[in-house]
Design a protein around this motif. Sequence first.
Motif, PDB file in Angstrom:
ATOM      1  N   GLN A 236     -37.819 -91.259 -85.444  1.00 31.02           N
ATOM      2  CA  GLN A 236     -38.796 -91.076 -84.360  1.00 31.02           C
ATOM      3  C   GLN A 236     -40.209 -91.072 -84.927  1.00 31.02           C
ATOM      4  O   GLN A 236     -41.122 -91.696 -84.378  1.00 31.02           O
ATOM      5  N   LEU A 237     -40.375 -90.392 -86.072  1.00 33.93           N
ATOM      6  CA  LEU A 237     -41.701 -90.368 -86.700  1.00 33.93           C
ATOM      7  C   LEU A 237     -42.127 -91.769 -87.085  1.00 33.93           C
ATOM      8  O   LEU A 237     -43.300 -92.149 -86.946  1.00 33.93           O
ATOM      9  N   SER A 238     -41.177 -92.529 -87.565  1.00 36.96           N
ATOM     10  CA  SER A 238     -41.466 -93.908 -87.961  1.00 36.96           C
ATOM     11  C   SER A 238     -41.891 -94.737 -86.744  1.00 36.96           C
ATOM     12  O   SER A 238     -42.867 -95.488 -86.805  1.00 36.96           O
ATOM     13  N   ASP A 239     -41.202 -94.555 -85.622  1.00 36.61           N
ATOM     14  CA  ASP A 239     -41.576 -95.263 -84.380  1.00 36.61           C
ATOM     15  C   ASP A 239     -43.001 -94.898 -83.965  1.00 36.61           C
ATOM     16  O   ASP A 239     -43.802 -95.762 -83.603  1.00 36.61           O
ATOM     17  N   VAL A 240     -43.301 -93.590 -84.002  1.00 35.50           N
ATOM     18  CA  VAL A 240     -44.626 -93.137 -83.576  1.00 35.50           C
ATOM     19  C   VAL A 240     -45.694 -93.698 -84.519  1.00 35.50           C
ATOM     20  O   VAL A 240     -46.748 -94.181 -84.081  1.00 35.50           O
ATOM     21  N   GLY A 241     -45.394 -93.662 -85.833  1.00 31.42           N
ATOM     22  CA  GLY A 241     -46.352 -94.201 -86.811  1.00 31.42           C
ATOM     23  C   GLY A 241     -46.632 -95.670 -86.572  1.00 31.42           C
ATOM     24  O   GLY A 241     -47.797 -96.115 -86.588  1.00 31.42           O
ATOM     25  N   ASN A 242     -45.572 -96.436 -86.333  1.00 37.43           N
ATOM     26  CA  ASN A 242     -45.754 -97.881 -86.086  1.00 37.43           C
ATOM     27  C   ASN A 242     -46.550 -98.123 -84.812  1.00 37.43           C
ATOM     28  O   ASN A 242     -47.404 -99.003 -84.753  1.00 37.43           O
ATOM     29  N   TRP A 243     -46.241 -97.329 -83.792  1.00 37.75           N
ATOM     30  CA  TRP A 243     -46.948 -97.500 -82.515  1.00 37.75           C
ATOM     31  C   TRP A 243     -48.432 -97.199 -82.705  1.00 37.75           C
ATOM     32  O   TRP A 243     -49.296 -97.954 -82.252  1.00 37.75           O
ATOM     33  N   LEU A 244     -48.724 -96.102 -83.412  1.00 35.64           N
ATOM     34  CA  LEU A 244     -50.131 -95.726 -83.635  1.00 35.64           C
ATOM     35  C   LEU A 244     -50.853 -96.814 -84.420  1.00 35.64           C
ATOM     36  O   LEU A 244     -51.994 -97.167 -84.122  1.00 35.64           O
ATOM     37  N   GLU A 245     -50.166 -97.366 -85.411  1.00 33.92           N
ATOM     38  CA  GLU A 245     -50.791 -98.387 -86.250  1.00 33.92           C
ATOM     39  C   GLU A 245     -51.201 -99.602 -85.413  1.00 33.92           C
ATOM     40  O   GLU A 245     -52.261-100.184 -85.618  1.00 33.92           O
ATOM     41  N   SER A 246     -50.356 -99.929 -84.453  1.00 34.14           N
ATOM     42  CA  SER A 246     -50.659-101.129 -83.652  1.00 34.14           C
ATOM     43  C   SER A 246     -51.633-100.840 -82.509  1.00 34.14           C
ATOM     44  O   SER A 246     -52.247-101.770 -81.986  1.00 34.14           O
ATOM     45  N   GLU A 247     -51.782 -99.588 -82.120  1.00 37.46           N
ATOM     46  CA  GLU A 247     -52.579 -99.295 -80.912  1.00 37.46           C
ATOM     47  C   GLU A 247     -53.946 -98.671 -81.182  1.00 37.46           C
ATOM     48  O   GLU A 247     -54.822 -98.739 -80.337  1.00 37.46           O
ATOM     49  N   THR A 248     -54.100 -98.006 -82.308  1.00 38.96           N
ATOM     50  CA  THR A 248     -55.409 -97.365 -82.535  1.00 38.96           C
ATOM     51  C   THR A 248     -56.458 -98.421 -82.831  1.00 38.96           C
ATOM     52  O   THR A 248     -56.158 -99.521 -83.280  1.00 38.96           O
ATOM     53  N   MET A 249     -57.694 -98.043 -82.560  1.00 33.24           N
ATOM     54  CA  MET A 249     -58.811 -98.969 -82.743  1.00 33.24           C
ATOM     55  C   MET A 249     -60.022 -98.179 -83.213  1.00 33.24           C
ATOM     56  O   MET A 249     -60.121 -96.965 -82.950  1.00 33.24           O
ATOM     57  N   PRO A 250     -60.931 -98.845 -83.937  1.00 29.82           N
ATOM     58  CA  PRO A 250     -62.110 -98.108 -84.400  1.00 29.82           C
ATOM     59  C   PRO A 250     -62.972 -97.670 -83.221  1.00 29.82           C
ATOM     60  O   PRO A 250     -63.133 -98.425 -82.254  1.00 29.82           O
ATOM     61  N   LEU A 251     -63.471 -96.460 -83.286  1.00 27.77           N
ATOM     62  CA  LEU A 251     -64.370 -95.949 -82.236  1.00 27.77           C
ATOM     63  C   LEU A 251     -65.787 -95.974 -82.777  1.00 27.77           C
ATOM     64  O   LEU A 251     -66.034 -95.587 -83.906  1.00 27.77           O
ATOM     65  N   SER A 252     -66.703 -96.442 -81.951  1.00 24.95           N
ATOM     66  CA  SER A 252     -68.107 -96.335 -82.339  1.00 24.95           C
ATOM     67  C   SER A 252     -68.868 -95.803 -81.148  1.00 24.95           C
ATOM     68  O   SER A 252     -68.378 -95.858 -80.015  1.00 24.95           O
ATOM     69  N   ASP A 253     -70.051 -95.287 -81.397  1.00 19.73           N
ATOM     70  CA  ASP A 253     -70.917 -94.848 -80.304  1.00 19.73           C
ATOM     71  C   ASP A 253     -70.209 -93.819 -79.420  1.00 19.73           C
ATOM     72  O   ASP A 253     -70.236 -93.927 -78.196  1.00 19.73           O
ATOM     73  N   THR A 254     -69.554 -92.838 -80.057  1.00 18.10           N
ATOM     74  CA  THR A 254     -68.836 -91.833 -79.259  1.00 18.10           C
ATOM     75  C   THR A 254     -69.807 -90.895 -78.548  1.00 18.10           C
ATOM     76  O   THR A 254     -70.932 -90.713 -78.998  1.00 18.10           O
ATOM     77  N   SER A 255     -69.331 -90.344 -77.450  1.00 17.17           N
ATOM     78  CA  SER A 255     -70.164 -89.409 -76.682  1.00 17.17           C
ATOM     79  C   SER A 255     -69.297 -88.260 -76.188  1.00 17.17           C
ATOM     80  O   SER A 255     -68.085 -88.350 -76.176  1.00 17.17           O
TER      81      SER A 255
END
Lengths: 166, 166
Positions: free
Chosen positions: A147-166
């Motif tokens: 399950q941890l491996s699934d979550v890790g893979n999902w996060l790797e494919s879905e996260t994106m760099p954030l800029s200009d946060t507010s």
Amino acid sequence: MSKGVEWAAHAAVMMIALPEGRGLKAEALARYHDVPTAYMAKQLQALSKAGIAQSSRGAHGGYRLAKPATGISLWDITAAIEGHAPAFRCTEIRQNGPCGLKRKDCRNPCQIASAFAVAERAFRDSLKTVTLVDLAAQVLQNARPEQLSDVGNWLESETMPLSDTS
Amino acid sequence: MSKGVEWAAHAAVMMIALPEGRGLKAEALARYHDVPTAYMAKQLQALSKAGIAQSSRGAHGGYRLAKPATGISLWDITAAIEGHAPAFRCTEIRQNGPCGLKRKDCRNPCQIASAFAVAERAFRDSLKTVTLVDLAAQVLQNARPEQLSDVGNWLESETMPLSDTS
């Protein structure tokens, strides 16, 4: 209590796992939990307004936690979604009717309202002792490696760099 | 939490003062608290259904407490009006989505639901320690003699014998 509290709590626990400087779109957090995007977005906006999450604007807009997870309690999440107003609202009916008390004799809260205030404080204090880190630790303790491996893979494919946060 | 809890709690405290075998109409209890009769009647019916109040039928129908006030807590009143369902309803969203847990791995409650259950128990346990007698004693301690006299006179003119209670 609205479903939004459950959704916001799960989304907040998920956001602990985000690498530095990276975030998740509301759409991705909704898809991860299989709930409607518009309603998940509404909860994330409430978390942002409360200073729990931060977001970046634009096409690459996304969310991450705005502060260390050790400083975010389940009460913070609940209050961000449901507000800080007490559940029991005293309308001072002791001042009503033929034997109503005079306003000047009502400087102290009504005994019934006081008893509810004590009970609500007990509820709040209990939720304040539980942080996102506690919840995440319990999730990890109960998870299977795959399950941890699934979550890790999902996060790797879905996260994106954030800029200009507010 | 609905206003009905406040109204039911005040009405229940008032009913402590009823002499043996006598009761008050829903209309009188509504008038005493200056709230709508229909809505007060609804709360009194809920108290009856929960075994907290008893009523007599017919033109002379009225209400009184169904058991000693020492055995009626503010939690009993709250549960009679709002029900026993938890405020936080877990919809098991941990089983949802691309990384959802399998049902067989969810024998234990979700950590978030567990934390809310603990907090709700603290709320409930706090209200359970407050009985109608405690509330009435506090009202008496804070009342002026002329207020007690007003209440006594009002009760004398409004109470009626109850028969055929259910």
